[in-house]
Design a protein around this motif. Structure first.
Motif, PDB file in Angstrom:
ATOM      1  N   GLN A 254      70.519 -10.143   6.434  1.00 34.99           N
ATOM      2  CA  GLN A 254      71.801  -9.492   6.732  1.00 34.99           C
ATOM      3  C   GLN A 254      71.813  -8.058   6.199  1.00 34.99           C
ATOM      4  N   ASP A 255      70.668  -7.535   5.836  1.00 30.89           N
ATOM      5  CA  ASP A 255      70.621  -6.162   5.341  1.00 30.89           C
ATOM      6  C   ASP A 255      71.187  -5.199   6.388  1.00 30.89           C
ATOM      7  N   ARG A 256      71.858  -4.179   5.891  1.00 32.78           N
ATOM      8  CA  ARG A 256      72.546  -3.247   6.775  1.00 32.78           C
ATOM      9  C   ARG A 256      71.568  -2.463   7.658  1.00 32.78           C
ATOM     10  N   PHE A 257      70.423  -2.143   7.109  1.00 28.54           N
ATOM     11  CA  PHE A 257      69.463  -1.336   7.850  1.00 28.54           C
ATOM     12  C   PHE A 257      68.259  -2.200   8.214  1.00 28.54           C
ATOM     13  N   GLN A 258      67.954  -2.290   9.493  1.00 25.93           N
ATOM     14  CA  GLN A 258      66.764  -3.047   9.874  1.00 25.93           C
ATOM     15  C   GLN A 258      66.199  -2.528  11.185  1.00 25.93           C
ATOM     16  N   GLY A 259      64.937  -2.840  11.440  1.00 27.67           N
ATOM     17  CA  GLY A 259      64.314  -2.432  12.695  1.00 27.67           C
ATOM     18  C   GLY A 259      62.808  -2.316  12.574  1.00 27.67           C
ATOM     19  N   ILE A 260      62.210  -1.876  13.673  1.00 29.63           N
ATOM     20  CA  ILE A 260      60.757  -1.683  13.721  1.00 29.63           C
ATOM     21  C   ILE A 260      60.530  -0.195  13.990  1.00 29.63           C
ATOM     22  N   PRO A 261      59.615   0.457  13.256  1.00 36.44           N
ATOM     23  CA  PRO A 261      59.341   1.879  13.513  1.00 36.44           C
ATOM     24  C   PRO A 261      58.881   2.065  14.964  1.00 36.44           C
ATOM     25  N   LEU A 262      59.481   3.024  15.649  1.00 33.58           N
ATOM     26  CA  LEU A 262      59.250   3.153  17.098  1.00 33.58           C
ATOM     27  C   LEU A 262      57.781   3.351  17.464  1.00 33.58           C
ATOM     28  N   GLU A 263      57.041   4.052  16.607  1.00 38.81           N
ATOM     29  CA  GLU A 263      55.612   4.243  16.920  1.00 38.81           C
ATOM     30  C   GLU A 263      54.720   3.423  15.987  1.00 38.81           C
ATOM     31  N   GLY A 264      55.320   2.501  15.281  1.00 39.09           N
ATOM     32  CA  GLY A 264      54.529   1.595  14.437  1.00 39.09           C
ATOM     33  C   GLY A 264      54.461   2.035  12.980  1.00 39.09           C
ATOM     34  N   TYR A 265      53.929   1.139  12.159  1.00 45.61           N
ATOM     35  CA  TYR A 265      53.828   1.401  10.712  1.00 45.61           C
ATOM     36  C   TYR A 265      52.679   2.363  10.394  1.00 45.61           C
ATOM     37  N   THR A 266      51.574   2.230  11.115  1.00 41.98           N
ATOM     38  CA  THR A 266      50.417   3.087  10.816  1.00 41.98           C
ATOM     39  C   THR A 266      50.788   4.553  11.040  1.00 41.98           C
TER      40      THR A 266
END
Ligand code: UDP
Length: 372
Positions: A189-201
């Motif tokens: 339930q953290d307020r900020f979440q998601g996947i980096p648009l171009e990835g973690y690398t």
């Protein structure tokens, strides 16, 4: 005296501290990594089908910390993905963590209504109750429910994942996935979440992309340790730094078996857990994270195993009393070293999520700049 810093490891911990030293203090930083790539266990890459693969298993960014969120967003934008996990409980696909929706999926509705009412007599709506706490029920129906959740969700999964039962593993581990008195199916339930648009690398590459940062891959600490450095930041395992002089800290490792299938989707969700059946713990289907378009899909079956140096990677510190005591001995030795700092999951021997690893590095940087 050298003005150069050494950072050992290029995961989020190493990349954050390197970035701050170089950007905020303008200092020279050498970042080494024994792997052939940056980003540690957050490493991701696009395969030949254009699907972003998380090489070391699903990584979903989430944080409550505005400080961490503001920091990381200098290097990437995130999509609005909110992680949900499904689990197959004896053939029924339902929601994990166990919540009111799970209750109605696995029990006949009249019984589910009764259990819901009884639960709300004992707990507040939206309460999060760790399973070991949840087991302490007086009412027979709630006792039945607690045992059901314990056995169907936690017992066999934890035995597969850790080699020991939920009652033997540190409470903090199973408390990560509390029973949730809510209809919110999200994993966090953290307020900020998601996947980096171009990835973690790509994100970590940007963190390290400064003229005063040099990155050397395929390089271990032993290759450079006799160099002259102003400070050393070590994100490898603390026992290895001290040549295992008190013995080895234990870790769990994970083996991912990748499969490519000629179909749009293999399963209905990014992660499906198999707590009761099979010898793997869960199946990841990576194309969900960035909504990758392909007529193929790539899945990874996750098998847990013990860590053995030279054979596999360290993933999870195992917080038993024995390991904690052993860690303390190394920690005492670490305190007496001048200008050597340990951080990260392996350096601190702590089960950090990505945001906690970043926060630790941000705070360490503040501490250093305050005292220097
Ligand atoms: N867990 C479980 N059953 C599940 C999901 C989690 O027993 O279906 C327990 C298990 O002990 C696991 C811990 O909760 O190691 C933490 O789960 P989490 O999904 O946070 O682990 P991670 O994604 O970090 O591997």
């Amino acid at each position: 005296m050298s003005e150069k810093n050494l950072v050992v490891g290029s995961g989020f911990s190493g990349a954050t501290i390197a970035n701050l030293l170089a950007d905020k203090l303008g200092e020279e930083v050498l970042v080494i990594d024994k792997k052939s790539h940056i980003a540690g266990n957050c490493f991701d890459y696009r395969d030949e089908n254009g699907i972003m693969i998380h090489k070391y298993g699903s990584h979903v960014f989430h944080t409550k910390s505005e400080k961490v969120w503001n920091y990381i967003r200098q290097f990437t934008d995130f999509n609005t993905y909110m992680h949900k996990v499904l689990g197959v409980l004896n053939g029924i696909e339902t929601h994990i963590p166990f919540n009111f929706n799970t209750l109605y999926d696995v029990f006949p509705s009249t019984f589910a209504v009764k259990l819901e009412e009884k639960l709300l007599d004992v707990f507040q709506l939206n309460a999060k109750v760790p399973i070991l706490e949840f087991l302490k029920q007086d009412d027979d129906d709630l006792k039945f429910l607690a045992n059901y959740v314990y056995e169907k969700i936690f017992l066999y999964y934890t035995i597969k994942q850790w080699g020991i039962t939920p009652k033997e593993v540190d409470d903090a581990v199973t408390s990560r996935i509390p029973v949730y008195l809510s209809k919110d199916n999200r994993y966090s339930q953290d307020r900020f979440q998601g996947i980096p648009l171009e990835g973690y690398t790509k994100t970590i590459e940007r963190m390290l992309d400064l003229p005063n940062i040099e990155v050397r891959l395929n390089t271990s600490y032993n290759d450079v340790k006799y160099g002259n450095f102003k400070r050393i930041f070590y994100t490898g395992s603390i026992d290895e730094f001290f040549d295992y002089k008190y013995g080895q800290l234990q870790y769990r490792s994970v083996n991912f078996k990748l499969e490519t299938h000629n179909m749009e989707h293999y399963q209905s969700n990014a992660v499906v857990n198999y707590p009761c059946n099979y010898d793997f713990t869960r199946i990841h289907e990576y194309k969900y994270y960035l909504n990758d378009r392909s007529d193929k899909t790539v899945i990874a079956k996750e098998y847990s195993e013990s860590f053995e140096p030279g054979k596999n990677e360290r993933y999870y510190p195992i917080p038993t009393n024995e390991n904690t005591e052993l860690y303390k001995k190394y920690f005492e030795d670490a305190k007496s070293l001048h200008n050597v700092y340990f951080l990260g999951r392996l350096g601190d021997y702590m089960y950090y999520d990505m945001d906690k690893a970043i926060l630790r590095a941000l705070e360490l940087f503040e501490e250093i700049t305050k005292t220097n």
